[in-house]
Motif scaffolding. Structure first.
Motif, PDB file in Angstrom:
ATOM      1  N   VAL A 203       0.709  -1.253  -0.304  1.00 26.19           N
ATOM      2  CA  VAL A 203      -0.470   0.338   0.181  1.00 26.19           C
ATOM      3  C   VAL A 203       0.660   1.298   0.118  1.00 26.19           C
ATOM      4  O   VAL A 203       1.802   1.807   0.941  1.00 26.19           O
ATOM      5  CB  VAL A 203      -1.413  -0.043   1.008  1.00 26.19           C
ATOM      6  N   GLN A 204       0.779   1.355  -0.882  1.00 26.95           N
ATOM      7  CA  GLN A 204       1.601   3.044  -0.958  1.00 26.95           C
ATOM      8  C   GLN A 204       1.314   4.025  -0.969  1.00 26.95           C
ATOM      9  O   GLN A 204       2.070   5.424  -0.363  1.00 26.95           O
ATOM     10  CB  GLN A 204       2.187   3.051  -3.088  1.00 26.95           C
ATOM     11  N   GLU A 205       0.391   4.528  -1.092  1.00 24.55           N
ATOM     12  CA  GLU A 205      -0.880   5.591  -0.511  1.00 24.55           C
ATOM     13  C   GLU A 205      -1.859   5.340  -0.419  1.00 24.55           C
ATOM     14  O   GLU A 205      -2.852   4.428  -0.757  1.00 24.55           O
ATOM     15  CB  GLU A 205      -1.113   7.073  -1.662  1.00 24.55           C
ATOM     16  N   VAL A 206      -2.590   6.031   0.513  1.00 26.98           N
ATOM     17  CA  VAL A 206      -4.550   6.199   1.146  1.00 26.98           C
ATOM     18  C   VAL A 206      -4.702   7.480   0.863  1.00 26.98           C
ATOM     19  O   VAL A 206      -3.610   8.517   1.433  1.00 26.98           O
ATOM     20  CB  VAL A 206      -4.213   5.655   2.363  1.00 26.98           C
ATOM     21  N   PHE A 207      -5.695   7.530  -0.002  1.00 23.94           N
ATOM     22  CA  PHE A 207      -6.707   8.681   0.280  1.00 23.94           C
ATOM     23  C   PHE A 207      -8.193   8.919   0.608  1.00 23.94           C
ATOM     24  O   PHE A 207      -8.382   7.323   0.053  1.00 23.94           O
ATOM     25  CB  PHE A 207      -6.471  10.318  -1.362  1.00 23.94           C
ATOM     26  N   ALA A 208      -8.266  10.081   1.078  1.00 23.10           N
ATOM     27  CA  ALA A 208      -9.970   9.408   1.446  1.00 23.10           C
ATOM     28  C   ALA A 208     -10.572  10.997   0.369  1.00 23.10           C
ATOM     29  O   ALA A 208     -10.158  11.937   0.036  1.00 23.10           O
ATOM     30  CB  ALA A 208      -9.715  10.130   2.784  1.00 23.10           C
ATOM     31  N   CYS A 209     -11.580  11.113  -0.303  1.00 26.10           N
ATOM     32  CA  CYS A 209     -12.364  11.455  -0.365  1.00 26.10           C
ATOM     33  C   CYS A 209     -13.752  11.802  -0.615  1.00 26.10           C
ATOM     34  O   CYS A 209     -14.887  11.342   0.574  1.00 26.10           O
ATOM     35  CB  CYS A 209     -12.588  11.485  -1.918  1.00 26.10           C
ATOM     36  N   GLY A 210     -14.149  13.252  -0.732  1.00 22.46           N
ATOM     37  CA  GLY A 210     -15.746  13.558   0.414  1.00 22.46           C
ATOM     38  C   GLY A 210     -16.409  14.913  -0.596  1.00 22.46           C
ATOM     39  O   GLY A 210     -15.232  15.806  -0.905  1.00 22.46           O
ATOM     40  N   THR A 211     -17.332  14.966  -0.179  1.00 18.17           N
ATOM     41  CA  THR A 211     -17.826  16.432  -0.700  1.00 18.17           C
ATOM     42  C   THR A 211     -16.899  17.833  -0.079  1.00 18.17           C
ATOM     43  O   THR A 211     -16.332  18.052  -0.661  1.00 18.17           O
ATOM     44  CB  THR A 211     -19.168  16.816  -0.462  1.00 18.17           C
ATOM     45  N   ALA A 212     -16.879  17.614   1.105  1.00 16.94           N
ATOM     46  CA  ALA A 212     -15.841  19.401   1.577  1.00 16.94           C
ATOM     47  C   ALA A 212     -14.335  18.271   1.595  1.00 16.94           C
ATOM     48  O   ALA A 212     -13.775  19.386   1.562  1.00 16.94           O
ATOM     49  CB  ALA A 212     -16.317  18.630   3.184  1.00 16.94           C
ATOM     50  N   ALA A 213     -13.682  17.696   1.987  1.00 12.82           N
ATOM     51  CA  ALA A 213     -12.658  17.001   1.853  1.00 12.82           C
ATOM     52  C   ALA A 213     -11.682  16.968   0.551  1.00 12.82           C
ATOM     53  O   ALA A 213     -10.923  16.890   0.711  1.00 12.82           O
ATOM     54  CB  ALA A 213     -12.622  15.404   2.620  1.00 12.82           C
TER      55      ALA A 213
END
Length: 122
Positions: free
Chosen positions: A60-70
């Motif tokens: 696992v080289q990267e982890v990212f989160a997404c959401g409307t505000a983020a």
């Protein structure tokens, strides 16, 4: 909020929709952009153990989160009661940056919109 795991084989894994993982416009947009960038996307369950072991081994080289505000936000580490595992160097990575830039560039009109997401409001 949704999570995306960038693996060492040029693939991206995100949890499948299950009732606790919510569908949404931002999630769908990220899935399209990741594919546009040349990554294979898999939607499946991913356990905390797989995350922890993958981060420790480099799978696992990267982890990212997404959401409307983020929008798109890098995840620096996974912490639990007895420990912590950093993701990469803890500052996000090139895939996270590319996805964030691609999304924001379309939203702000700095790039063409190949998916027809934008509409002009007057």
């Amino acid at each position: 909020m949704n999570l995306y795991f960038v693996l060492d084989d040029n693939s991206v894994v995100t949890p499948e929709l299950s009732g606790t993982i919510l569908e949404g416009v931002t999630r769908d947009s990220i899935l399209k952009l990741v594919t546009d960038l040349g990554y294979t996307v898999t939607e499946r369950k991913i356990s905390v153990d797989e995350w922890r072991e993958g981060a420790a081994s480099g799978k696992v080289q990267e982890v990212f989160a997404c959401g409307t505000a983020a929008v798109v936000t890098p995840v620096a580490s996974l912490k639990w009661r007895d420990g912590e595992t950093r993701i990469g160097d803890g500052n996000g990575g090139p895939v996270t940056a590319a996805v964030r830039s691609a999304l924001l560039d379309v939203q702000y009109g700095r790039a063409t919109d190949p998916h027809g997401w934008m509409t002009r409001a007057f």
